[in-house]
Design an enzyme around this catalytic site. Structure first.
Site, PDB file in Angstrom:
ATOM      1  N   GLU A 186       0.813  -1.216   0.000  1.00 11.91           N
ATOM      2  CA  GLU A 186       0.000   0.000   0.000  1.00 11.91           C
ATOM      3  C   GLU A 186       0.848   1.269   0.000  1.00 11.91           C
ATOM      4  O   GLU A 186       0.479   2.261  -0.609  1.00 11.91           O
ATOM      5  CB  GLU A 186      -0.989   0.000   1.165  1.00 11.91           C
ATOM      6  CG  GLU A 186      -2.060  -1.076   1.051  1.00 11.91           C
ATOM      7  CD  GLU A 186      -2.860  -1.036  -0.248  1.00 11.91           C
ATOM      8  OE1 GLU A 186      -2.948   0.048  -0.865  1.00 11.91           O
ATOM      9  OE2 GLU A 186      -3.381  -2.083  -0.670  1.00 11.91           O
TER      10      GLU A 186
ATOM     11  N   TYR B  62      -6.144   5.905   4.791  1.00 10.96           N
ATOM     12  CA  TYR B  62      -6.342   4.858   3.784  1.00 10.96           C
ATOM     13  C   TYR B  62      -5.543   3.604   4.147  1.00 10.96           C
ATOM     14  O   TYR B  62      -6.082   2.487   4.171  1.00 10.96           O
ATOM     15  CB  TYR B  62      -5.948   5.344   2.375  1.00 10.96           C
ATOM     16  CG  TYR B  62      -5.845   4.163   1.451  1.00 10.96           C
ATOM     17  CD1 TYR B  62      -6.990   3.514   1.007  1.00 10.96           C
ATOM     18  CD2 TYR B  62      -4.601   3.615   1.109  1.00 10.96           C
ATOM     19  CE1 TYR B  62      -6.920   2.375   0.231  1.00 10.96           C
ATOM     20  CE2 TYR B  62      -4.512   2.479   0.331  1.00 10.96           C
ATOM     21  CZ  TYR B  62      -5.678   1.862  -0.104  1.00 10.96           C
ATOM     22  OH  TYR B  62      -5.604   0.719  -0.845  1.00 10.96           O
TER      23      TYR B  62
ATOM     24  N   ASP C  59      -9.595   5.221  -1.047  1.00 11.62           N
ATOM     25  CA  ASP C  59      -8.527   5.811  -1.867  1.00 11.62           C
ATOM     26  C   ASP C  59      -9.169   6.410  -3.116  1.00 11.62           C
ATOM     27  O   ASP C  59     -10.402   6.499  -3.188  1.00 11.62           O
ATOM     28  CB  ASP C  59      -7.450   4.761  -2.210  1.00 11.62           C
ATOM     29  CG  ASP C  59      -7.918   3.766  -3.266  1.00 11.62           C
ATOM     30  OD1 ASP C  59      -9.135   3.705  -3.550  1.00 11.62           O
ATOM     31  OD2 ASP C  59      -7.055   3.050  -3.817  1.00 11.62           O
TER      32      ASP C  59
HETATM   33  N1  ADE Z   1      -4.271   0.312  -5.466  1.00 14.10           N
HETATM   34  C1  ADE Z   1      -3.960   0.627  -4.215  1.00 14.10           C
HETATM   35  N2  ADE Z   1      -3.977  -0.437  -3.423  1.00 14.10           N
HETATM   36  C2  ADE Z   1      -4.316  -1.484  -4.202  1.00 14.10           C
HETATM   37  C3  ADE Z   1      -4.488  -2.851  -3.980  1.00 14.10           C
HETATM   38  N3  ADE Z   1      -4.301  -3.364  -2.775  1.00 14.10           N
HETATM   39  N4  ADE Z   1      -4.826  -3.627  -5.013  1.00 14.10           N
HETATM   40  C4  ADE Z   1      -4.997  -3.084  -6.220  1.00 14.10           C
HETATM   41  N5  ADE Z   1      -4.863  -1.820  -6.500  1.00 14.10           N
HETATM   42  C5  ADE Z   1      -4.510  -1.006  -5.507  1.00 14.10           C
END
Ligand code: ADE
Length: 379
Positions: free
Chosen positions: A57, A140, A158
């Site tokens: 993340e 987030y 997000d």
């Molecule tokens: N964008 C941000 N976090 C994500 C996740 N865990 N899987 C896919 N896209 C993402």
């Protein structure tokens, strides 16, 4: 508190805006089934742990999944556990981070790992309060760790989620204001499938990434289109609304490739480590003169006090006034106009703030992408 939003336990603490008339249970069911069938097999989903969620993340903030994937593999290979990351030097982490941009993410990630080891016995916290103590971990990422890794009933929002919620509920509040963010977090909380928080939150993110895209959303394939107020009104591409675009100011940077003999016998170049309080903290750079929002001519540059100071650190310098490369580089709030000049010298004075390195060892130092581009273009 960030963006005026905290991650609260799942009790209703403020009124939920405008979910009336939408069968939330049916939306949850549809999202869950769609995710089971369509979710991409991403490495952090295959081998789920709180450490892997934290890593992925932080890497994926401001980064596309296809680009972030290579970095995720690099980090998990080099630092298989949070203990390995905590024990790494900042230079090593920044070198691995090179090319991703927003380097404070990399520095914070290492500091977060150190706090996890020193204050939490190496276990990533399972509460919003514990996670709030980790630098770089905002609402987030807190919600992502609590739900994806620990399957705890916390929402997370997000960019993908803002978009899905705004369209589903037909919400026109701007997503880039404190008040707007509060509304979208409340909607995410209202929609959360508390029996399957991990699957649910990832389903909303995945829908935003694969189907409910910013441009040309694929509403014919969307499992929740029958409930979507924006779709019904035909305004899906107009949502979400942003209040204001950030103003992008120019920033002029004049770099110098100082070539000189190195003590090792080969060719050398001068670099230095950037300090705190500005972009690219902790990364290496070439000697630099900045003139803020206004560019200057070569004549003005050679009369600049910083240029005279640079020459004074060198033995018998020769300045070549024709730029060897130029590059425009966009950051979130700045449009950088960079120019690279060649300076040759026979040596460096002992009072110099610069480090002379063998040119062939350049790749052992983490430079901003801008400098890599300039050097790659250099004639
Ligand atoms: N964008 C941000 N976090 C994500 C996740 N865990 N899987 C896919 N896209 C993402």
């Amino acid at each position: 508190m960030r963006n005026g939003v905290s991650l609260r336990p799942m009790k209703k603490t403020h009124p939920t805006p405008s979910t009336e008339g939408i069968d939330l249970r049916d939306v949850q069911r549809r999202l869950g089934s769609w995710y089971d069938e369509h979710a991409r097999a991403l490495p952090w989903r295959e081998d789920v742990s709180a450490y892997h969620v934290l890593l992925s993340e932080i890497i994926l903030q401001q980064t596309r999944v296809d680009q972030g994937m290579a970095y995720y593999h690099r980090f998990t290979e080099r630092f298989p556990t949070v203990h390995d990351l905590a024990a790494a030097s900042e230079d090593e982490v920044l070198l691995l981070w090179q090319g991703l941009g927003y380097y404070s993410r990399g520095r914070n990630l290492r500091r977060a790992a150190q706090i996890i080891v020193s204050d939490f016995g190496g276990e990533i916290p399972r509460t919003p309060e514990g996670l709030s103590r980790l630098p770089g971990v905002g609402p987030y990422t807190r919600g992502a760790i609590l739900s994806f890794a620990y399957n705890l009933p916390y929402p997370t929002v997000d960019g993908n989620v803002f978009r899905v919620l705004s369209r589903l509920f037909g919400t026109t509040d701007p997503i880039d204001t404190t008040q707007g963010a509060r509304i979208y977090w409340a909607l995410a909380e209202a929609l959360l499938d508390t029996a399957h928080p991990s699957r649910h939150n990832q389903a909303v993110i995945e829908l935003g990434a694969l189907c409910c895209t910013p441009r040309r959303p694929n509403c014919t394939e969307c499992p929740i289109a029958p409930h979507c107020l924006a779709h019904r009104a035909g305004i899906e591409e107009e949502l979400p609304i942003k209040q204001g675009k950030t103003k992008v100011l120019p920033r002029f940077m004049y770099y110098f490739l100082v070539r000189l003999p190195h003590a090792s016998g080969g060719e050398g170049m001068l670099i230095r480590r950037r300090g705190a309080g500005d972009i690219w903290q902790g990364l290496y750079e070439l000697p630099l003169i900045e003139t803020g929002e206004v560019g200057i001519t070569v004549e003005e540059l050679t009369a600049h006090p910083a240029f005279c100071e640079l020459l004074a650190t060198l033995e018998r310098p020769t300045f070549h006034p024709t730029p060897i490369a130029t590059h425009a580089h966009r950051l979130s709030h700045r449009q950088i106009q960079a120019t690279l000049f060649l300076l040759e010298a026979e040596g460096i004075r002992s009072t110099s703030p610069y480090l002379s390195i063998p040119t062939e060892e350049r790749t052992a130092y983490a430079f901003p992408v801008l400098i890599e581009r300039l050097l790659a273009k250099a004639k």
